[in-house]
Design an enzyme around this catalytic site. Structure first.
Site, mmCIF file in Angstrom:
data_model
loop_
_atom_site.group_PDB
_atom_site.id
_atom_site.type_symbol
_atom_site.label_atom_id
_atom_site.label_comp_id
_atom_site.label_asym_id
_atom_site.label_seq_id
_atom_site.Cartn_x
_atom_site.Cartn_y
_atom_site.Cartn_z
ATOM 1 N N ASP A 134 0.545 -1.226 -0.042
ATOM 2 C CA ASP A 134 0.005 -0.126 0.231
ATOM 3 C C ASP A 134 1.155 1.078 -0.032
ATOM 4 O O ASP A 134 0.494 2.057 -0.894
ATOM 5 C CB ASP A 134 -0.900 0.519 1.103
ATOM 6 C CG ASP A 134 -2.350 0.908 0.841
ATOM 7 O OD1 ASP A 134 -2.667 1.185 -0.005
ATOM 8 O OD2 ASP A 134 -2.520 1.615 2.607
ATOM 9 N N CYS A 188 -16.746 -6.970 -16.056
ATOM 10 C CA CYS A 188 -17.156 -5.354 -15.711
ATOM 11 C C CYS A 188 -18.366 -5.634 -16.815
ATOM 12 O O CYS A 188 -19.638 -5.816 -16.385
ATOM 13 C CB CYS A 188 -16.354 -4.597 -15.130
ATOM 14 S SG CYS A 188 -15.963 -4.188 -13.567
ATOM 15 N N CYS A 214 -13.728 12.135 -3.723
ATOM 16 C CA CYS A 214 -13.791 10.704 -2.596
ATOM 17 C C CYS A 214 -14.145 10.636 -1.391
ATOM 18 O O CYS A 214 -13.236 11.318 -0.499
ATOM 19 C CB CYS A 214 -13.158 9.112 -2.925
ATOM 20 S SG CYS A 214 -12.918 7.735 -2.837
#
Length: 376
Positions: A134, A188, A214
């Protein structure tokens, strides 16, 4: 060295130590990602939490001398709490996003990657390895996509066929020439449910996100939340799962493979009002082990104040008044002023009127005025 045999042995070992999925890819430059990152930068869609050097984010050879492959790992996390608590009148609760349930995932994945490193070094002494989770330079999602862990969904998350997008990702650059796996095809299709479900419209289009709007990003900032987003935050005190829960691939996905990831509902869905008076020590003792605590106490407290306003919790007016009158942080004071106006009532009005006479901070003064406008 038999690379094919070593790869099979490493895959088998990864299952033994609790890695749910593992994939392999080359250490080539992520050229397509570079173009996307440049475009994100041009549009000012970045969050500011990323590695600022785009070349480092896409070029493994800048991170390890002469790299030959990258190993990607994924660990599935729970989508539902085994033990649930419900909000009651006067006991309103906030919610941490699923990725912040249980122990901080950085520690969990680093533990698994360290074990993989130790295993490889017993097999290939002198191998050069660099692991990251991360906060490393590389994009976890780009590595996972190319390594066949999953496809990159329109919600900007890696979606695996087995676990949906409820997975933590980590990777290891190596000097070992492992054979790369085949990337998965995008599944998707024409589905746009995640885009439609985004509360703030941050998903600009499939695979493109404006981080500045966001909710997951907003809850991690340290400033006042812009007006247009406050009502959208709801009772989220950290993160947002809307684009994940809307995804049809995630329907029915809920895995409890790792004891470290099991959520304590009193922490993952905490009472809001007590959070306003927490000392730094109390906050660290209760929340210090979760990933959502990485920005410290005050952003979580600010989000808790917004959540109390969302619930219009009149029982919280005394605590919010105390924040407005005695808190040192202008962000918390200002958010409390706005929340008092949002909740309403004569006691809230009186608190705002009193604060208006004495407050000297310009930003807090503006928030007091916003609060008072709710009464007009």
């Amino acid at each position: 060295m038999d690379i094919i045999k070593l790869k099979k042995e490493l895959i088998a070992y990864s299952k033994e130590i609790g890695i749910d999925k593992i994939g392999f890819t080359t250490a080539d430059t992520f050229s397509e990602l570079k173009n996307r990152l440049i475009r994100q930068q041009e549009l000012n869609y970045q969050s500011g939490f990323e590695e600022p050097n785009i070349e480092k984010r896409v070029t493994p050879s800048l991170l390890l001398d002469n790299p030959q492959s990258i190993i990607s790992i994924a660990l599935a996390y729970p989508a539902k709490m085994s033990i649930r608590v419900e909000s009651k009148k006067g006991e309103r609760r906030g919610i941490f996003s699923r990725a912040s349930w249980g122990m901080d995932y950085h520690h969990i994945l680093r533990d698994r990657l360290k074990k993989l490193e130790e295993f490889l070094l017993t097999k290939v002494p002198g191998a050069r390895l660099k692991s990251m989770v991360d906060t490393g330079e590389l994009s976890d999602r780009a590595v996972a996509e190319r390594a066949g862990i999953g496809w990159s969904g329109k919600n900007c998350a890696i979606i695996t066929p087995e676990f949906g997008s409820y997975v933590y990702l980590g990777e290891m650059i190596t000097s070992i020439p492992f054979e790369p796996d085949t990337p998965l095809e995008d599944q998707c299709g024409t589905c746009t449910r995640c885009i439609e479900a985004c509360p703030t419209g941050a998903l600009v289009q499939g695979g493109q996100i404006n981080a500045s709007s966001c909710i997951s990003f907003l809850t991690q900032t340290k400033e006042l939340i812009p007006n247009e987003f406050r009502d959208k935050i709801g009772n989220r005190v950290y993160g947002c799962d809307s684009c994940q829960t809307a995804c049809p691939v995630n329907k029915g996905k809920n895995f409890h493979f790792h004891i470290e990831m099991e959520p304590n509902p009193e922490i993952s869905k905490p009472l809001l009002t007590p959070m306003l008076k927490m000392s730094n020590r109390e906050f660290k003792n209760q929340f210090g082990h979760v990933s959502g605590a990485w920005r410290g106490k005050k952003p979580i407290q600010r989000n808790a104040i917004i959540a109390l306003a969302h619930f219009k919790d009149e029982t919280a007016i005394p605590e919010l008044t105390d924040v407005l009158q005695n808190e040192a942080s202008p962000v918390l004071k200002g958010t409390a002023a706005w929340a008092l106006g949002k909740i309403g009532g004569k006691n809230a009005f009186a608190a705002l009127e009193k604060a208006k006479k004495h407050e000297t901070d310009i930003e807090v003064q503006k928030e007091i005025e916003k609060g008072l406008r709710f009464f007009k």
